[in-house]
Design a protein around this motif. Structure first.
Motif, short mmCIF file in Angstrom:
data_model
loop_
_atom_site.label_atom_id
_atom_site.label_comp_id
_atom_site.label_asym_id
_atom_site.label_seq_id
_atom_site.Cartn_x
_atom_site.Cartn_y
_atom_site.Cartn_z
N LEU A 138 0.84 -1.21 0.00
CA LEU A 138 0.00 0.00 0.00
C LEU A 138 0.87 1.26 0.00
O LEU A 138 0.53 2.26 -0.63
N ILE A 139 2.00 1.20 0.72
CA ILE A 139 2.89 2.36 0.85
C ILE A 139 3.62 2.63 -0.46
O ILE A 139 3.76 3.78 -0.88
N GLY A 140 4.14 1.59 -1.12
CA GLY A 140 4.88 1.77 -2.36
C GLY A 140 6.39 1.88 -2.14
O GLY A 140 6.86 1.93 -1.01
N ALA A 141 7.14 1.95 -3.24
CA ALA A 141 8.61 1.96 -3.17
C ALA A 141 9.13 3.17 -2.40
O ALA A 141 8.48 4.22 -2.36
N THR A 142 10.31 2.99 -1.80
CA THR A 142 10.93 4.04 -0.96
C THR A 142 11.02 5.38 -1.69
O THR A 142 10.69 6.42 -1.13
N ARG A 151 2.83 6.47 -1.56
CA ARG A 151 3.93 7.34 -2.00
C ARG A 151 3.79 7.70 -3.48
O ARG A 151 4.12 8.82 -3.88
N GLY A 152 3.30 6.76 -4.29
CA GLY A 152 3.13 7.04 -5.72
C GLY A 152 2.12 8.15 -5.95
O GLY A 152 2.29 8.99 -6.84
N ASP A 153 1.08 8.18 -5.14
CA ASP A 153 0.02 9.18 -5.35
C ASP A 153 0.30 10.50 -4.62
O ASP A 153 -0.20 11.54 -5.04
N LEU A 154 1.05 10.44 -3.50
CA LEU A 154 1.07 11.60 -2.60
C LEU A 154 2.44 12.20 -2.34
O LEU A 154 2.54 13.18 -1.60
N ALA A 155 3.51 11.64 -2.90
CA ALA A 155 4.85 12.15 -2.58
C ALA A 155 5.70 12.25 -3.84
O ALA A 155 5.40 11.62 -4.86
N VAL A 156 6.78 13.04 -3.75
CA VAL A 156 7.62 13.30 -4.93
C VAL A 156 9.09 12.93 -4.70
O VAL A 156 9.75 12.42 -5.59
N VAL A 157 9.63 13.20 -3.51
CA VAL A 157 11.08 12.97 -3.28
C VAL A 157 11.31 12.03 -2.10
O VAL A 157 10.51 11.95 -1.16
N VAL A 158 12.44 11.30 -2.15
CA VAL A 158 12.71 10.23 -1.19
C VAL A 158 12.86 10.73 0.25
O VAL A 158 12.48 10.05 1.20
N GLY A 159 13.37 11.94 0.41
CA GLY A 159 13.55 12.50 1.76
C GLY A 159 12.25 13.01 2.37
O GLY A 159 12.23 13.41 3.54
N ARG A 160 11.18 13.03 1.57
CA ARG A 160 9.86 13.49 2.07
C ARG A 160 8.81 12.51 1.54
O ARG A 160 7.91 12.89 0.79
N ASN A 161 8.93 11.25 1.97
CA ASN A 161 8.05 10.21 1.41
C ASN A 161 6.89 9.83 2.33
O ASN A 161 6.29 8.77 2.21
#
Ligand code: ATP
Ligand code: MG
Length: 137
Positions: A87-91, A102-112
């Motif tokens: 459900l969370i998705g890749a780091t 993370r795929g729907d709601l985040a853009v960068v690895v340091g703010r996932n």
């Protein structure tokens, strides 16, 4: 029954994604067994991420986790550790599939925006680090 530790990181809380994230776990059919909003100290964040202490981003990661309120949760259900990670998705949100958190709601690895335990041992350790036994009844 299997349990996992899930945390909405300070960026997810600040961006108002608590309800969105909880609803995805609820809709799947997992059961929320403990929840609290906490601001972890940097020392506590270092304990949580101790496996990563040799990585170059460790200090920044721990600074960030301790920068504001974190929503700490324990979720229960068959296969919840592995499926929670799905459900969370890749780091790295650049590599997370659309449809994942993370795929729907985040853009960068340091703010996932979210953390999930990566296996049965870490789930047990992280639940015990963040919650007291009497909070888990
Ligand atoms: P988490 O443990 O937070 O659920 P994860 O298990 O997907 O994430 P880990 O390898 O455990 O990934 O990394 C922990 C966190 O460290 C990541 O969620 C991310 O915020 C941060 N991180 C990982 N790799 C990098 C990187 N290359 N640069 C900056 N931050 C990173
Ligand atoms: Mg991890």
């Amino acid at each position: 029954m299997e349990r996992t530790f899930i945390a909405i990181k300070p960026d997810g809380v600040q961006r108002g994604q608590i309800a969105e994230i909880i609803s995805r776990f609820e809709r799947k059919g997992f059961k929320l067994v403990a929840i609290k909003l906490v601001v972890p100290s940097k020392d506590f964040a270092q304990k949580h991420y101790h496996d990563l202490k040799e990585r170059p981003f460790f200090n920044g990661l721990c600074e960030f986790l301790s920068s504001g309120p974190v929503l700490a949760m324990v979720w229960e259900g068959e296969g919840v550790i592995k499926y929670g990670r799905k459900l969370i998705g890749a780091t790295d949100p650049q590599k997370s599939e659309p449809g994942t958190i993370r795929g729907d709601l985040a853009v960068v690895v340091g703010r996932n925006i979210i953390h999930g335990s990566d296996g049965p041992e870490t789930a047990k350790d992280e639940i015990n680090l963040w919650f007291k036994p009497q909070e888990l009844d």
